[in-house]
Write a protein that holds these residues in place. Sequence first.
Motif, PDB file in Angstrom:
ATOM      1  N   MET A  34      62.568  35.476  59.935  1.00  0.00           N
ATOM      2  CA  MET A  34      63.164  34.241  59.423  1.00  0.00           C
ATOM      3  C   MET A  34      62.369  33.072  59.995  1.00  0.00           C
ATOM      4  SD  MET A  34      67.035  32.665  59.968  1.00  0.00           S
ATOM      5  CE  MET A  34      67.805  33.585  58.633  1.00  0.00           C
ATOM      6  N   HIS A  35      61.994  32.143  59.138  1.00  0.00           N
ATOM      7  CA  HIS A  35      61.223  30.977  59.574  1.00  0.00           C
ATOM      8  C   HIS A  35      61.901  29.717  59.067  1.00  0.00           C
ATOM      9  CE1 HIS A  35      58.042  28.340  60.697  1.00  0.00           C
ATOM     10  NE2 HIS A  35      57.456  28.268  59.517  1.00  0.00           N
ATOM     11  N   ASP A  36      62.270  28.832  59.986  1.00  0.00           N
ATOM     12  CA  ASP A  36      62.972  27.600  59.638  1.00  0.00           C
ATOM     13  C   ASP A  36      64.228  27.877  58.812  1.00  0.00           C
ATOM     14  OD1 ASP A  36      61.257  25.953  61.008  1.00  0.00           O
ATOM     15  OD2 ASP A  36      60.050  25.412  59.262  1.00  0.00           O
ATOM     16  N   GLY A  37      64.934  28.945  59.159  1.00  0.00           N
ATOM     17  CA  GLY A  37      66.178  29.278  58.496  1.00  0.00           C
ATOM     18  C   GLY A  37      66.042  30.008  57.184  1.00  0.00           C
ATOM     19  N   ALA A  38      64.812  30.268  56.737  1.00  0.00           N
ATOM     20  CA  ALA A  38      64.560  30.963  55.479  1.00  0.00           C
ATOM     21  C   ALA A  38      64.063  32.371  55.754  1.00  0.00           C
ATOM     22  CB  ALA A  38      63.533  30.198  54.644  1.00  0.00           C
ATOM     23  N   ILE A  39      64.619  33.334  55.059  1.00  0.00           N
ATOM     24  CA  ILE A  39      64.200  34.728  55.227  1.00  0.00           C
ATOM     25  C   ILE A  39      62.872  34.936  54.502  1.00  0.00           C
ATOM     26  CG2 ILE A  39      64.750  37.140  54.779  1.00  0.00           C
ATOM     27  CD1 ILE A  39      67.716  36.356  54.874  1.00  0.00           C
ATOM     28  N   PHE A  40      61.878  35.360  55.258  1.00  0.00           N
ATOM     29  CA  PHE A  40      60.566  35.658  54.668  1.00  0.00           C
ATOM     30  C   PHE A  40      60.381  37.156  54.471  1.00  0.00           C
ATOM     31  CE2 PHE A  40      56.032  36.729  55.355  1.00  0.00           C
ATOM     32  CZ  PHE A  40      55.506  36.129  54.224  1.00  0.00           C
ATOM     33  N   LYS A  41      60.928  37.958  55.365  1.00  0.00           N
ATOM     34  CA  LYS A  41      60.703  39.395  55.317  1.00  0.00           C
ATOM     35  C   LYS A  41      61.966  40.104  55.789  1.00  0.00           C
ATOM     36  CE  LYS A  41      57.692  42.922  57.454  1.00  0.00           C
ATOM     37  NZ  LYS A  41      56.526  43.121  58.356  1.00  0.00           N
ATOM     38  N   ASN A  42      62.372  41.125  55.060  1.00  0.00           N
ATOM     39  CA  ASN A  42      63.501  41.950  55.487  1.00  0.00           C
ATOM     40  C   ASN A  42      63.234  43.367  55.018  1.00  0.00           C
ATOM     41  OD1 ASN A  42      65.897  43.024  56.305  1.00  0.00           O
ATOM     42  ND2 ASN A  42      67.202  41.601  55.150  1.00  0.00           N
ATOM     43  N   LEU A  81      65.740  31.278  71.268  1.00  0.00           N
ATOM     44  CA  LEU A  81      66.956  31.385  70.466  1.00  0.00           C
ATOM     45  C   LEU A  81      68.054  30.675  71.229  1.00  0.00           C
ATOM     46  CD1 LEU A  81      66.737  35.107  69.269  1.00  0.00           C
ATOM     47  CD2 LEU A  81      65.872  33.050  68.142  1.00  0.00           C
ATOM     48  N   ALA A  82      68.378  29.471  70.783  1.00  0.00           N
ATOM     49  CA  ALA A  82      69.352  28.633  71.467  1.00  0.00           C
ATOM     50  C   ALA A  82      69.865  27.587  70.488  1.00  0.00           C
ATOM     51  CB  ALA A  82      68.717  27.955  72.678  1.00  0.00           C
ATOM     52  N   PRO A  83      71.059  27.040  70.722  1.00  0.00           N
ATOM     53  CA  PRO A  83      71.571  25.992  69.840  1.00  0.00           C
ATOM     54  C   PRO A  83      70.607  24.811  69.754  1.00  0.00           C
ATOM     55  CG  PRO A  83      73.314  26.796  71.278  1.00  0.00           C
ATOM     56  CD  PRO A  83      72.036  27.430  71.758  1.00  0.00           C
ATOM     57  N   GLY A  84      70.360  24.364  68.528  1.00  0.00           N
ATOM     58  CA  GLY A  84      69.470  23.243  68.291  1.00  0.00           C
ATOM     59  C   GLY A  84      68.034  23.624  68.013  1.00  0.00           C
ATOM     60  N   ALA A  85      67.643  24.849  68.345  1.00  0.00           N
ATOM     61  CA  ALA A  85      66.271  25.298  68.100  1.00  0.00           C
ATOM     62  C   ALA A  85      66.075  25.588  66.619  1.00  0.00           C
ATOM     63  CB  ALA A  85      65.956  26.538  68.916  1.00  0.00           C
ATOM     64  N   TYR A  86      64.822  25.501  66.166  1.00  0.00           N
ATOM     65  CA  TYR A  86      64.519  25.938  64.807  1.00  0.00           C
ATOM     66  C   TYR A  86      64.871  27.416  64.656  1.00  0.00           C
ATOM     67  CZ  TYR A  86      62.072  21.605  63.704  1.00  0.00           C
ATOM     68  OH  TYR A  86      61.781  20.291  63.459  1.00  0.00           O
ATOM     69  N   ALA A  87      65.373  27.756  63.476  1.00  0.00           N
ATOM     70  CA  ALA A  87      65.799  29.130  63.220  1.00  0.00           C
ATOM     71  C   ALA A  87      64.593  29.988  62.863  1.00  0.00           C
ATOM     72  CB  ALA A  87      66.845  29.163  62.113  1.00  0.00           C
ATOM     73  N   ASP A  88      63.776  30.280  63.878  1.00  0.00           N
ATOM     74  CA  ASP A  88      62.651  31.206  63.773  1.00  0.00           C
ATOM     75  C   ASP A  88      63.065  32.475  64.512  1.00  0.00           C
ATOM     76  OD1 ASP A  88      61.289  29.167  62.545  1.00  0.00           O
ATOM     77  OD2 ASP A  88      59.893  28.809  64.191  1.00  0.00           O
ATOM     78  N   LEU A  89      63.310  33.547  63.774  1.00  0.00           N
ATOM     79  CA  LEU A  89      63.783  34.791  64.374  1.00  0.00           C
ATOM     80  C   LEU A  89      63.027  35.967  63.797  1.00  0.00           C
ATOM     81  CD1 LEU A  89      66.559  32.999  63.379  1.00  0.00           C
ATOM     82  CD2 LEU A  89      67.588  34.597  64.989  1.00  0.00           C
ATOM     83  N   ILE A  90      62.815  36.973  64.625  1.00  0.00           N
ATOM     84  CA  ILE A  90      62.234  38.224  64.175  1.00  0.00           C
ATOM     85  C   ILE A  90      63.075  39.376  64.710  1.00  0.00           C
ATOM     86  CG2 ILE A  90      59.915  37.233  64.146  1.00  0.00           C
ATOM     87  CD1 ILE A  90      59.326  38.943  66.684  1.00  0.00           C
ATOM     88  N   ALA A  91      62.885  40.561  64.157  1.00  0.00           N
ATOM     89  CA  ALA A  91      63.599  41.735  64.647  1.00  0.00           C
ATOM     90  C   ALA A  91      62.694  42.950  64.616  1.00  0.00           C
ATOM     91  CB  ALA A  91      64.851  41.991  63.809  1.00  0.00           C
ATOM     92  N   ILE A 103      69.361  26.700  64.557  1.00  0.00           N
ATOM     93  CA  ILE A 103      70.396  27.566  65.125  1.00  0.00           C
ATOM     94  C   ILE A 103      71.555  26.683  65.559  1.00  0.00           C
ATOM     95  CG2 ILE A 103      70.961  29.134  67.022  1.00  0.00           C
ATOM     96  CD1 ILE A 103      68.027  30.038  66.980  1.00  0.00           C
ATOM     97  N   GLU A 104      72.736  27.002  65.081  1.00  0.00           N
ATOM     98  CA  GLU A 104      73.924  26.210  65.407  1.00  0.00           C
ATOM     99  C   GLU A 104      74.561  26.655  66.707  1.00  0.00           C
ATOM    100  OE1 GLU A 104      77.728  26.401  62.926  1.00  0.00           O
ATOM    101  OE2 GLU A 104      76.827  24.512  62.272  1.00  0.00           O
ATOM    102  N   LYS A 105      74.715  27.964  66.867  1.00  0.00           N
ATOM    103  CA  LYS A 105      75.295  28.503  68.101  1.00  0.00           C
ATOM    104  C   LYS A 105      75.014  29.990  68.184  1.00  0.00           C
ATOM    105  CE  LYS A 105      79.878  29.164  65.973  1.00  0.00           C
ATOM    106  NZ  LYS A 105      81.322  28.865  66.088  1.00  0.00           N
ATOM    107  N   ILE A 106      75.155  30.520  69.403  1.00  0.00           N
ATOM    108  CA  ILE A 106      75.034  31.956  69.644  1.00  0.00           C
ATOM    109  C   ILE A 106      76.257  32.374  70.445  1.00  0.00           C
ATOM    110  CG2 ILE A 106      73.663  33.809  70.692  1.00  0.00           C
ATOM    111  CD1 ILE A 106      71.190  32.079  70.323  1.00  0.00           C
ATOM    112  N   VAL A 107      77.003  33.336  69.926  1.00  0.00           N
ATOM    113  CA  VAL A 107      78.256  33.748  70.556  1.00  0.00           C
ATOM    114  C   VAL A 107      78.345  35.266  70.579  1.00  0.00           C
ATOM    115  CG1 VAL A 107      79.461  31.643  69.873  1.00  0.00           C
ATOM    116  CG2 VAL A 107      79.482  33.630  68.351  1.00  0.00           C
ATOM    117  N   ASP A 108      79.345  35.765  71.292  1.00  0.00           N
ATOM    118  CA  ASP A 108      79.579  37.207  71.362  1.00  0.00           C
ATOM    119  C   ASP A 108      80.006  37.735  69.996  1.00  0.00           C
ATOM    120  OD1 ASP A 108      79.983  39.541  73.427  1.00  0.00           O
ATOM    121  OD2 ASP A 108      81.741  39.586  72.091  1.00  0.00           O
TER     122      ASP A 108
END
Length: 436
Positions: A424-432, A395-405, A57-62
């Motif tokens: 998303m795991h390590d910046g790669a989309i696994f499921k959408n 979910l923060a700058p510098g963390a691995y891009a592991d995201l769910i929704a 994750i590079e950054k999180i902004v509005d």
Amino acid sequence: MMRRVVLGTFLLSTLVVSPLQAQTPSTVSVIRAGSLIDGASDSPRKNQLVFVRGDRIEKIVDASAQIPAGAIVIDLSSSTVLPGLIDSHTHIFLWGEDPAKGGYDANILKAGIALRAARATFACRRALEQGFTTLRDLETEGAGYGDVEIKQAIAEGTIPGPRLFCATRAISSTGGYNLEGYAPELDMPKGAQIIDGPVQARKAAREQLDHGADWVKVYMTHRSWTDKQGRLVSQPTLTVEELRAIVDEAHGWQKKVACHAYGGIGLQRALDGGCDSIEHGLEITDAQIAQMASQGTWYCPTLSPYYEDWAPEDTPAGKRDRARAAVHEISFKKALQAHLKIVFGTDIGGMPWTESMAQEFPRMVSLGMQPMDAIHAATSRAADMLEMKGEIGVLAPGAYADLIAVSADPLKDIRILEHVHFVMHDGAIFKNEQTK
């Protein structure tokens, strides 16, 4: 623990998942999050943009911020976005313990290592499909160092799966683990590495660490039953001296020790021997709670497996099963009140992998844990235990891009975490699988 097998439409051939769609280091993906739970804060944030570059994750902004031309935009503006979940107690080499299918013993006696590896591959894919991007896998149950090799296969991209922290073979003492109940002249395989005495204990720890163990798993209790007064009794296994040898060796390698301990003498030995986490902890006394708080011991309760497949009420096993659940509830509530460091764990594998891992969330909440606290137990707090604070579970700058929704607010209904539609795991989309 034994659990009813859930029959349903879930089959490997019908999994609706995407292959891992990795981004190059120069590619920027921007996720529009309608609501964002970052895994560490006490409140969600609305309308955020999550910038992902490579696997971080590079950054999180509005959401009002400008999106650069050429960025890949993933619209989750109608969803709640969270960090990838962490299950701190799994068994990818177990395939359920349904008594009708031979129980625990069938896992070892009726499945060869190739079949067990194939099932472990399924388990890893199944975990990732549910949004669990990290697992602490606590023992292969007779499959040797197979977890380390599954971890290698995931890392090299051969198979999809979560980030794994492996405990390899686990350690117990003579009379302290399955397989049991067979003719005494038979040399039966055991689900754990059996030791007797501090010298053997230290050697076993060294062997496991040398072969890639991230954690050492130790059984401090084994059988349990109710006495004449109806109180739960747990058989102790390793001595304090044996455990101290293991802990000393593991800590020398800068690794930690997880202790399976139901209660009583065995749990006390686990604490006195310096364990880093108590697994299950069905019956913990007030004094032991205080000792855990003082020592900073992690608590992974694994509540769900103890509520199903109870034997008939008027049998010794049935009385034991009900006593386990009853004392477990009391211990969990005490742990909450004492603000122990509680992490999320399911013991999945003892339960069939076709079951929902996120079912543990409503169980924790029903016993008094706040929904956000339960989420932290499966994100930032577990990451802290795994010594990856700021890298996973947040979910923060510098963390691995592991995201769910998920499609709704888990703070209002924690059960929505059983229905993850984006991973998303390590910046790669696994499921959408967003609904259009």
